[in-house]
Write a protein that holds these residues in place. Structure first.
Motif, PDB file in Angstrom:
ATOM      1  N   LEU A 270      43.422  47.264  43.156  1.00 16.74           N
ATOM      2  CA  LEU A 270      44.720  46.967  42.538  1.00 16.74           C
ATOM      3  C   LEU A 270      44.528  46.219  41.222  1.00 16.74           C
ATOM      4  O   LEU A 270      45.182  46.532  40.216  1.00 16.74           O
ATOM      5  CB  LEU A 270      45.575  46.137  43.497  1.00 16.74           C
ATOM      6  N   ALA A 271      43.645  45.234  41.223  1.00 17.75           N
ATOM      7  CA  ALA A 271      43.381  44.477  40.002  1.00 17.75           C
ATOM      8  C   ALA A 271      42.846  45.387  38.903  1.00 17.75           C
ATOM      9  O   ALA A 271      43.235  45.277  37.734  1.00 17.75           O
ATOM     10  CB  ALA A 271      42.388  43.350  40.293  1.00 17.75           C
ATOM     11  N   ASP A 272      41.947  46.312  39.279  1.00 17.90           N
ATOM     12  CA  ASP A 272      41.416  47.258  38.298  1.00 17.90           C
ATOM     13  C   ASP A 272      42.519  48.180  37.774  1.00 17.90           C
ATOM     14  O   ASP A 272      42.581  48.458  36.569  1.00 17.90           O
ATOM     15  CB  ASP A 272      40.298  48.085  38.930  1.00 17.90           C
ATOM     16  N   ALA A 273      43.400  48.637  38.663  1.00 19.55           N
ATOM     17  CA  ALA A 273      44.489  49.523  38.240  1.00 19.55           C
ATOM     18  C   ALA A 273      45.457  48.813  37.297  1.00 19.55           C
ATOM     19  O   ALA A 273      46.076  49.451  36.433  1.00 19.55           O
ATOM     20  CB  ALA A 273      45.236  50.034  39.469  1.00 19.55           C
ATOM     21  N   LEU A 274      45.584  47.497  37.443  1.00 20.68           N
ATOM     22  CA  LEU A 274      46.472  46.729  36.574  1.00 20.68           C
ATOM     23  C   LEU A 274      45.829  46.407  35.232  1.00 20.68           C
ATOM     24  O   LEU A 274      46.463  45.781  34.374  1.00 20.68           O
ATOM     25  CB  LEU A 274      46.884  45.429  37.271  1.00 20.68           C
ATOM     26  N   GLY A 275      44.578  46.801  35.051  1.00 17.05           N
ATOM     27  CA  GLY A 275      43.890  46.580  33.785  1.00 17.05           C
ATOM     28  C   GLY A 275      43.176  45.255  33.668  1.00 17.05           C
ATOM     29  O   GLY A 275      42.731  44.893  32.575  1.00 17.05           O
ATOM     30  N   LEU A 276      43.051  44.526  34.776  1.00 14.56           N
ATOM     31  CA  LEU A 276      42.314  43.268  34.728  1.00 14.56           C
ATOM     32  C   LEU A 276      40.822  43.540  34.590  1.00 14.56           C
ATOM     33  O   LEU A 276      40.334  44.612  34.946  1.00 14.56           O
ATOM     34  CB  LEU A 276      42.588  42.455  36.004  1.00 14.56           C
TER      35      LEU A 276
ATOM     36  N   ALA B  71      38.686  40.991  38.822  1.00 14.26           N
ATOM     37  CA  ALA B  71      38.852  41.791  40.038  1.00 14.26           C
ATOM     38  C   ALA B  71      37.865  41.341  41.111  1.00 14.26           C
ATOM     39  O   ALA B  71      38.227  41.223  42.296  1.00 14.26           O
ATOM     40  CB  ALA B  71      38.660  43.273  39.726  1.00 14.26           C
TER      41      ALA B  71
END
Length: 261
Positions: free
Chosen positions: A55-61, A66
């Motif tokens: 989820l963190a990766d999908a949000l661009g973090l 992440a």
């Protein structure tokens, strides 16, 4: 299933903070009978951490954020149980005698050895997950699940093979699992890596080397604990889990690097 479900719930209640206490059987199941299900707790913890990482990766973090969030989820779900064991065991290694080491490990205060051990292990776990996420987030997610399950299978094996070092405490209260329970835990922990390998998601080397690394690291620590303490304690089990998890992540990263080049 009527017999296995209560044992699985027992393992989850002991090894996580999940609110499953109302599902515990009466009379309670001895932890030794639930040892085969330790990887089930690892599956729950690893899956939750993997979901947060993806989820963190999908949000661009960033990969580092992440990775740290994923580790934070693991610590929260376990209440820092295993990290606390690692720190106490590291402090206990400074004791001059067996009795003194056990006394230090029971002290609720953390010493310099414990702080250093936590910093090194948590830092290396975060660094491994950061690099794995940079290669591919899916691989990092698989690593979280596989490492969580393999390292907890090692706890089952230690309970079965090592005598308790104290006359009281978790190591004594848990009891001695049967060899069948320990073997079942190990077999269960191999299932995700097997599935990901035959599906082509991860290469064969990335599926073989992590279990071997986990086994080797935990065997070395167990040998040291047996020599120094005369057996296992709850803190030793926590240290074994942390050591095995880190070794698994390192091995998977090393195995995956040539295929990512």
């Amino acid at each position: 299933m009527a017999r296995l479900w209560p044992q699985a719930v027992t393992a989850l209640v002991w090894l996580t903070r999940l609110p499953l206490g109302r599902f515990l059987p009466q009379p309670p199941v001895p932890l030794s009978q639930a040892a085969w299900a330790f990887p089930v707790a690892g599956l729950a913890i690893g899956t939750a951490a993997a979901a947060v990482l993806l989820l963190a990766d999908a949000l661009g973090l960033s990969a580092a954020i992440a990775a740290i969030l994923a580790i934070g989820v693991q610590v929260w779900l376990t209440g820092g149980l295993h990290e606390d064991g690692l720190a106490d065991y590291a402090d206990g290694c400074g004791g001059a005698t067996r009795a003194r080491s056990l006394e230090i490990m029971r002290d609720s205060r953390i010493g310099s050895y414990g702080v250093l051990a936590l910093l090194l292990v948590l830092g290396l776990r975060a660094a491994c997950l950061t690099q794995l996420t940079g290669l591919t987030p899916i691989l990092a997610a698989i690593a979280l699940i596989g490492a969580a399950m393999l390292s907890r299978a090692g706890m089952s094996v230690a309970l079965a093979m090592m005598p308790p070092a104290r006359e009281d405490g978790l190591g004594r209260a848990a009891g001695r699992p049967s060899g069948k329970a320990a073997v079942s835990a190990v077999a269960l922990s191999f299932i995700p890596l097997f599935i990901f390998t035959i599906s082509g998601i991860i290469p064969f080397a990335a599926a073989v080397s992590p279990p071997l690394a986990c086994l080797g690291a935990q065997a070395l620590l167990a040998r040291q604990a047996h020599r120094r303490l005369g057996g296992q304690t709850g803190d030793v089990l926590g240290a074994l889990q942390q050591t095995g998890e880190l070794a698994t992540l390192l091995a998977l990263l090393v195995a995956a690097l040539p295929h990512a080049a």
